[in-house]
Design a protein around this motif. Structure first.
Motif, PDB file in Angstrom:
ATOM      1  N   TRP B 173       0.841  -1.208   0.000  1.00 35.59           N
ATOM      2  CA  TRP B 173       0.000   0.000   0.000  1.00 35.59           C
ATOM      3  C   TRP B 173       0.871   1.251   0.000  1.00 35.59           C
ATOM      4  O   TRP B 173       0.655   2.180  -0.780  1.00 35.59           O
ATOM      5  N   LYS B 177       0.382   3.169  -3.347  1.00 33.00           N
ATOM      6  CA  LYS B 177      -0.799   4.026  -3.208  1.00 33.00           C
ATOM      7  C   LYS B 177      -0.494   5.390  -2.600  1.00 33.00           C
ATOM      8  O   LYS B 177      -1.388   6.213  -2.485  1.00 33.00           O
ATOM      9  N   THR B 178       0.732   5.589  -2.150  1.00 33.55           N
ATOM     10  CA  THR B 178       1.015   6.871  -1.521  1.00 33.55           C
ATOM     11  C   THR B 178       2.070   7.662  -2.299  1.00 33.55           C
ATOM     12  O   THR B 178       2.830   7.101  -3.076  1.00 33.55           O
ATOM     13  N   ARG B 179       2.061   8.969  -2.040  1.00 32.87           N
ATOM     14  CA  ARG B 179       3.045   9.863  -2.634  1.00 32.87           C
ATOM     15  C   ARG B 179       4.457   9.434  -2.246  1.00 32.87           C
ATOM     16  O   ARG B 179       5.361   9.402  -3.062  1.00 32.87           O
ATOM     17  N   LEU B 182       5.561   6.495  -4.311  1.00 32.75           N
ATOM     18  CA  LEU B 182       5.884   6.888  -5.688  1.00 32.75           C
ATOM     19  C   LEU B 182       7.296   7.448  -5.738  1.00 32.75           C
ATOM     20  O   LEU B 182       8.097   7.111  -6.609  1.00 32.75           O
ATOM     21  N   ARG B 183       7.605   8.310  -4.768  1.00 28.70           N
ATOM     22  CA  ARG B 183       8.927   8.935  -4.743  1.00 28.70           C
ATOM     23  C   ARG B 183      10.002   7.906  -4.426  1.00 28.70           C
ATOM     24  O   ARG B 183      11.091   7.945  -4.994  1.00 28.70           O
ATOM     25  N   ARG B 185       9.940   4.679  -5.100  1.00 32.79           N
ATOM     26  CA  ARG B 185      10.193   3.856  -6.274  1.00 32.79           C
ATOM     27  C   ARG B 185      10.970   4.656  -7.316  1.00 32.79           C
ATOM     28  O   ARG B 185      11.829   4.113  -8.010  1.00 32.79           O
ATOM     29  N   ALA B 186      10.674   5.939  -7.426  1.00 30.13           N
ATOM     30  CA  ALA B 186      11.352   6.777  -8.420  1.00 30.13           C
ATOM     31  C   ALA B 186      12.836   6.909  -8.090  1.00 30.13           C
ATOM     32  O   ALA B 186      13.685   6.866  -8.972  1.00 30.13           O
ATOM     33  N   GLU B 189      14.905   4.168  -9.309  1.00 31.03           N
ATOM     34  CA  GLU B 189      15.020   4.028 -10.761  1.00 31.03           C
ATOM     35  C   GLU B 189      15.871   5.137 -11.353  1.00 31.03           C
ATOM     36  O   GLU B 189      16.722   4.895 -12.189  1.00 31.03           O
TER      37      GLU B 189
END
Lengths: 517, 323
Positions: B173, B177-179, B182-183, B185-186, B189
């Motif tokens: 989650w 699902k959270t900001r 996202l950051r 995972r970014a 990468e």
């Protein structure tokens, strides 16, 4: 009372160690204008840009945005002031969708679901306003280079940017994609956005900008309205000296094919068909240019010709001797002995070992040669002599072969590679991206050299991503698309539009001499 | 009927063994998704196991033990973070250094503090996370099959095992699902993209390391205060590496990682059951070979069955602003 300029810098200075990357740079960019910045590689363009959007902080000097003096500690502060940068190497997360990439860092709220819903609504508005048509839910890895660039621009607009910095935006685009980009830039300008357009291609400056600033060695040398200057003046300002082409192409009758490629197919590293039944000949006394959008088989073609990749079918002959076919594969050393030289496309990957000295690199590939090696021991003084000769013949600077190759500029690295490969008087040359990362002064010299070799009756095959370059040096231009040879165009029939359409796979050659089966 | 009982017992010990493995694998997943290779999971588990056993033994409270385990693991995580993020050191070297340091330090400290040959005292049951009986477990145990599954298989594990299974959807989650996710995972990468978007790469990676530290701390504490009753030398026995393998097998995604952990745990449980059992045809397998099973499986799986693995692109590469 006039409107304050969008960007004004006063005496901006930035040092990295002993290097003065920017020296008292003063710049004035009008609201709603397209302002070009040109300069050679290493002139300090990137440093200036990075200070403008807060990635670097200046050592001294002032930055005034829309009439307000500001100092940015980070890119987010520059963004808050309405400045966004579209980097040459895109700042995108490849597995993420377009939407995820756009909201990254500007999500607005901790829960993605709501952030995405809001962003989607805002983006649809922006897409309509600026004529974008990007698939928001597609991973960026599946987009073309041109589309990725538009994602970057949309990302900037989403963040409310009024000033967009485009860093060498056309370097990776096909001519058609360039046209699209120019249309977009004009549209952005008409909607009141200010655009800083950084490039080293002078015709782009002439085509798209209102004013232009030339930077050389960290200093502003010229700042003028585009209408009142010419490409020649700009080139002179960039280099600091007049550049003139001294060598012209002599008329040649091409007698015999030196390199014959017959129905060659080959697999890529991933096992896909990288080359599909390619057929062409390279004659002595000619330059065959190979054009194409990066990744359409040019790399594999270079490798097949230089003994680095086996063919899956077809045959390659050099001077009538089979060098690459089903049952024959001659390696690079053997090919060198047969008089084939290879100036590698990716210099740092296959041309030199960056951490080794220039002297050591000067014999790379020739280390077993009896001139340089006896009974397994290197003949160091002979190697030193060779390196010094190479430095002299190509004017490599700084003139110190004991430095590691990494500490030379791209242009000087390339000169060293060229000197090494020309030392054995090869009859056939395979050249990939001859001037990638090379400054404009050296570019002319390299082009002259290629023409001289051609005039001397050598056979040359040159792969380049730069169409202007190919048009300047080739006798014929072969265009590749999707691993196929779309066609070969004689230079007198070649123009950017025709080649561009062929590169995009939209049409065949106008007067195709040979085409792939 | 006996066969069914065997299956139940086997599944039961699978879940038991899987708990610490899942937590450690999730810890590795959080770290690597943020771009930091965490080969020090093994050392952190062991340190947490030792800290938890010591604290629980002194205070007679499993909660104090858990807290000490988490603190120890987070501190090591931060050390790894400092080396990897600030000093841009080699992450494999740093991780291995942690493993080796803890392997020596924990028994030494145990010896100094408790004088029991590198072990901590046996924990009484009130100082451990003991088995919890789920509601109505007794009441429905009579129901055929379902009752047995609920009361024998699902009920009767320690709290930390349940925490492990809840951690999987929680981490999923957070990541998807959270900001913050996202950051995170970014940054694993393309940290440059994160930096130019105005987000601190350093802060994000430290946050990931702290999460990894907490998860790994719970995992190690479970070894010594739930599954076992005290710290013994090398009690993590390669589980940290097994967790790393499970995470890779699970392609850096929470649910596949969970399944990989269950597979490894099942083989581990199986080898426990096979010890001393005479099998048809082959007879009794020497215990040395059965103990090898999970590790042999790891090699086979990672060598042949995983296919193309897409690790986070920036994983293991220190981020430098000026290249």
């Amino acid at each position: 009372m006039s409107v304050a300029p969008a960007i004004e810098t006063r005496n901006l200075c930035k040092r990295f160690g002993a290097v003065q990357a920017n020296d008292n740079v003063s710049l004035l960019v009008d609201q709603g204008s397209v302002h070009g910045i040109v300069g050679e590689n290493g002139a300090g363009k990137s440093t200036l840009l990075k200070m403008l959007f807060g990635f670097y902080q200046p050592n001294s000097g002032d930055l005034i945005i829309n009439g307000v003096p500001l100092a940015f500690d980070s890119p987010s502060e520059a963004m808050a002031a309405g400045i966004a940068m579209v980097h040459q190497h895109f700042m995108l997360v490849e597995p993420f969708t377009v939407l995820e990439n756009i909201i990254l860092g500007a999500e607005g709220q901790p829960m993605l679901k709501h952030a995405m819903t809001d962003a989607r609504a805002k983006l649809l508005g922006l897409e309509q306003q600026f004529g974008f048509d990007l698939p928001l839910d597609t991973p960026v890895s599946q987009l073309s280079v041109g589309e990725r660039q538009r994602v970057e621009i949309l990302k900037a607009l989403f963040r409310g940017a009024d000033i967009l910095i485009l860093d060498e935006p056309t370097a990776v685009l096909t001519p058609q994609e360039c046209d699209q980009l120019f249309d977009l830039v004009r549209l952005l300008k008409s909607r009141g956005k200010t655009i800083l357009f950084v490039t080293h291609k002078l015709h782009e400056i002439m085509a798209i900008t209102d004013a232009v600033t030339v930077i050389r060695a960290g200093k502003v040398v010229t700042c003028t309205a585009t209408a009142s200057t010419t490409p020649d003046d700009l080139a002179e300002a960039m280099v600091g000296a007049k550049i003139s082409r001294t060598v012209t192409r002599e008329a040649k009758d091409h007698r015999s094919p030196r390199l014959r490629v017959d129905g060659v197919s080959a697999l890529s590293d991933h096992g896909h068909d990288a080359l599909k039944a390619i057929t062409f000949d390279v004659y002595d006394g000619e330059v065959l240019g190979v054009a194409g959008v990066a990744g359409n088989g040019q790399t594999e073609l270079l490798e097949v010709l230089t003994g680095l990749r086996p063919v899956s079918s077809g045959r390659v002959e050099l001077d009538g001797i089979l060098i690459n076919a089903d049952d024959v594969q001659r390696g690079p050393t053997k090919l060198r002995q047969m008089g084939l030289a290879h100036i590698a496309e990716d210099r740092l990957k296959t041309g030199v070992v960056a951490t080794m000295t220039a002297t050591e690199n000067a014999i790379l590939g020739y280390q077993h040669d009896p001139d340089f090696c006896q009974n397994g021991l290197l003949k160091l003084s002979a190697i030193d002599r060779a390196a010094n000769t190479y430095f002299d013949s190509q004017d490599v600077r700084p003139r110190d072969p004991t430095l590691p190759v990494a500490s030379f500029s791209g242009g000087n690295q390339q000169k060293l590679v060229i000197a090494r490969e020309l030392a054995r008087d090869p009859q056939t040359l395979i050249i990939g991206q001859p001037t990638r990362g090379v400054d404009i002064g050296a570019v002319t010299k390299i082009h002259d050299q290629i023409t001289e070799l051609r005039n001397a009756g050598k056979a040359l095959l040159v792969v380049s991503a730069d169409l202007d370059e190919l048009m300047a040096i080739s006798d014929r231009i072969a265009v590749m698309c999707g691993g196929e040879l779309v066609g070969i165009v004689p230079i007198q029939d070649a123009d950017e539009r025709t080649l561009g359409l062929m590169m995009a796979g939209a049409s065949g050659a106008p007067h195709s001499e040979e085409a792939s089966a | 009927m006996e066969f069914l009982v065997d299956i139940l017992l086997l599944s039961d010990s699978t879940l038991r063994v899987a708990g610490p493995l899942i937590l450690a694998a999730l810890a590795g997943l959080c770290a690597e998704r943020a771009g930091i290779v965490d080969i020090g999971l093994e050392g952190k588990m062991l340190a947490a196991a030792f800290a938890a056993a010591s604290a629980a033994s002194v205070t007679a409270s499993p909660w104090a033990g858990l807290l000490a385990g988490i603190v120890a693991s987070v501190l090591l995580s931060l050390l790894h973070g400092y080396v990897s993020i600030n000093q841009r050191g080699n992450q494999i070297v740093s991780g291995m250094a942690i493993n080796i340091m803890v392997a020596g330090l924990a028994p030494t400290l145990a010896n100094a503090w408790f004088s029991r040959g590198g072990q901590t005292p046996l924990l009484p049951s009130e100082a451990r996370f003991t088995e919890i009986t789920l509601p109505f477990a007794d009441a429905i145990s009579g129901v055929p099959l379902l009752g047995a599954i609920y009361s024998d298989l699902l009920s009767g594990h320690s709290l930390l095992t349940y925490v492990a299974f809840v951690a999987v959807p929680t981490v999923g989650w957070i990541l998807y699902k959270t900001r913050f996710g996202l950051r995170l995972r970014a940054v694993g990468e393309n940290p440059e993209a994160v930096d130019t978007a105005g987000i601190s790469v350093t802060l994000l990676r430290y946050q990931a390391m702290i999460i990894a530290g907490i998860l790994c701390g719970i995992s190690g504490s479970a070894l010594s205060t739930a599954l076992g009753a005290g710290f013994i030398r090398d009690m993590s026995a390669g589980k940290g590496f097994l967790a790393l393998a499970a995470m890779i097998f699970g392609k850096w995604k929470p649910v596949p990682t969970l399944l990989a952990c269950l597979l490894f745990a099942f083989v581990d449980a199986l080898q426990g059951r096979l010890q001393g059992v005479a099998l048809p045809l082959v007879g009794e397998i020497p215990v040395q070979f059965t103990i090898m099973l999970p590790y042999v499986l790891t090699v086979i799986i990672l060598a042949g069955f995983v296919g193309k693995m897409e690790a986070p692109k920036a994983s293991g590469i220190p981020y430098e602003k000026d290249r």
